[in-house]
Design a protein around this motif. Structure first.
Motif: not given
Length: 497
Positions: A219-220, A225-226, A232-233, A241-244
């Motif tokens: 969830s985190y 991403k929001m 700020g990041l 996001s593809n690597s997260l």
């Protein structure tokens, strides 16, 4: 054999200020040792206990150019619980009474540590396939690896993973200072690299240059991403996001074990919990000077007393929480206004509110083992460990649905009786109070449903075994199919040709 090096600023049992230390100290023990050689590198702080420092063995030393100085770097090692630890020795940087100090000092200290980690690798006889970096203090390792260390073939092909334990802490200072301290060129201080809102940002460096990014719950990983959670990041994290990915932390099930815990009054397991757990409640009530009442609904809090942990919500409705059929037990330190809040209510209601404004590992275990419910209404929570500990001890969490709290606590469903705790969605004091009252109602009027949840909570497996298997998959994915699984077999095949 796949070789993994953890690099971090803290680790139990050597030095601990937060949950990062628990992760770095516990997770390496749970990897499959036949396939993964996982080691850990830390600063050798002067404030590490002498009984541990005395076990460290000197390996070698060298000097490195860092921030206009020719700086001494010592390397020591020791084995602890089957894991090899390396320590970077520099009394100039790690000689203080605390691991952290002023941010501008910490920027220099951990920039030095990041460079020293890489510089030491050719000297210790261990070339990792992956360096697993933790939080902003190691953010420069992927950056340095991409920069000056690429001139040495030894470092070619080393992969990096960067784990965010809390995005709020980023290691930021002005660009000129960070550029001068790190020795990095202007090339790195642009908005797509280390520059962030006119400052230099070490954590951002790790996020930009690491091969994979993880954080400590699914969830985190989505929340950051929001903008609200992204500090700020969020734009960078959406781009990567593809690597997260998110991997929920675990806890050490040997250390947090109600069946063997020496710090609690009566040991118990899933079969004896209803006979023995009440004995712990009675003993804690006596210890803290509360009314000895086996039927009281006891709520526990073990936490840093800060806004992030939701104490502004508690402040709004604490009078209603501390009603006559509730006992509230608080352990922790933090912001003065919350410390004083709990002191005031412990004074006002001495028979039903206890405020221990300090930290005690042993007392925290007694709270987990004694309370009926555990309150954790965080504004945000990357993973959270306290709710995992309370589940382990059969104490039902009351949490806000954010980050790791949402991933680990299944809310009670009165239709089918499922659940391991209670949760509320909005960051709202009266919504929190409503779910506390709902939990209290279930406790007093439907003990059969409550006891079913206690069993379900204790049956959950949030041990490090589960997390370690997920990390192993991530390592395998990063190293890919070209990784030589059997080095000896490859060598024999080449010789045969």
């Amino acid at each position: 054999m796949k070789k993994i090096l953890f690099a971090a600023s803290e680790c139990v049992p050597f030095i601990k200020t937060g949950g990062l230390a628990d992760v770095v100290g516990s997770l390496p023990k749970y990897f499959n040792k036949e396939e993964y050689d996982v080691r850990v590198m830390l600063p050798k702080y002067l404030c590490i206990k002498e009984e541990l420092r005395s076990q460290m063995k000197y390996v070698t030393h060298f000097y490195t150019d860092f921030y206009w100085r020719n700086q001494y770097v010592g390397i020591l090692e020791m084995e602890y619980q089957g894991v090899k630890f390396y320590f970077i020795d520099s009394e100039f940087y790690f000689g203080g009474p605390w691991p952290y100090s002023n941010m501008y000092e910490d920027i220099e200290k951990f920039s030095f540590f990041s460079k020293a980690v890489l510089s030491s690798l050719p000297l210790i006889g261990f070339r990792p396939d992956i360096i697993h970096c933790h939080d902003w203090q190691t953010g420069l390792i992927p950056v340095y690896l991409n920069d000056s260390f690429q001139g040495d073939p030894f470092f070619w092909g080393i992969k990096t993973i960067f784990t965010i334990h809390n995005l709020k802490f980023q290691g930021t200072w002005d660009v000129n200072t960070i550029r001068n301290v790190t020795g990095l060129s202007d090339y790195y201080f642009t908005s797509d690299k280390l520059e962030s809102y006119n400052n230099g940002n070490l954590l951002k460096g790790g996020l930009v240059y690491a091969d994979k990014i993880t954080t400590v719950s699914n969830s985190y990983a989505e929340e950051i991403k929001m903008p609200f959670y992204g500090e700020g990041l969020d734009g960078l994290l959406r781009a990567r996001s593809n690597s997260l990915s998110g991997i929920v932390n675990g806890i050490d099930y040997n250390f947090y074990n109600p069946e063997t815990d020496a710090d609690i009054e009566a040991n118990y397991n899933i079969k004896t919990v209803f006979d023995q757990k009440p004995k712990n409640k009675e003993a804690l009530q006596k210890e803290l000077g509360l009314e000895v009442n086996p039927n009281a609904f006891m709520i526990g809090i073990v936490s840093r007393l800060t806004d992030q942990k939701g104490f502004d919500l508690i402040d709004c409705v604490i009078e209603q929480i501390c009603s006559e059929d509730v006992q509230l037990v608080v352990l922790g330190t933090g912001e003065a206004r919350y410390e004083n809040l709990f002191r005031f209510y412990a004074n006002k209601y001495p028979d039903r509110v206890s405020a221990s404004i300090f930290y005690s590992e042993a007392l925290s275990h007694r709270i987990y083992a004694s309370c009926d419910a555990f309150l954790m209404p965080s504004l945000f929570e990357p993973c959270g460990l306290s709710q995992l500990m309370s589940l382990r001890y059969g104490t039902l969490p009351i949490v806000r649905e954010t980050g790791g709290l949402r991933d680990t606590v299944q809310p009670y469903n009165e239709i089918d009786g499922s659940g391991t705790g209670f949760s509320f969605a909005n960051y709202n004091a009266h919504e929190m109070l409503g779910i506390i009252n709902y939990a209290k109602k279930v406790y007093y009027t439907d003990r059969k449903a409550w006891d079913k949840m206690v069993v379900a909570a204790m049956e959950k497996d949030f041990s490090w075994n589960t997390a370690a298997r997920t990390y192993e998959k991530l390592y395998d994915e990063l190293l890919g199919s070209n990784f030589p699984i059997d080095v000896d077999a490859e060598k024999e095949e080449k010789e045969a040709k």
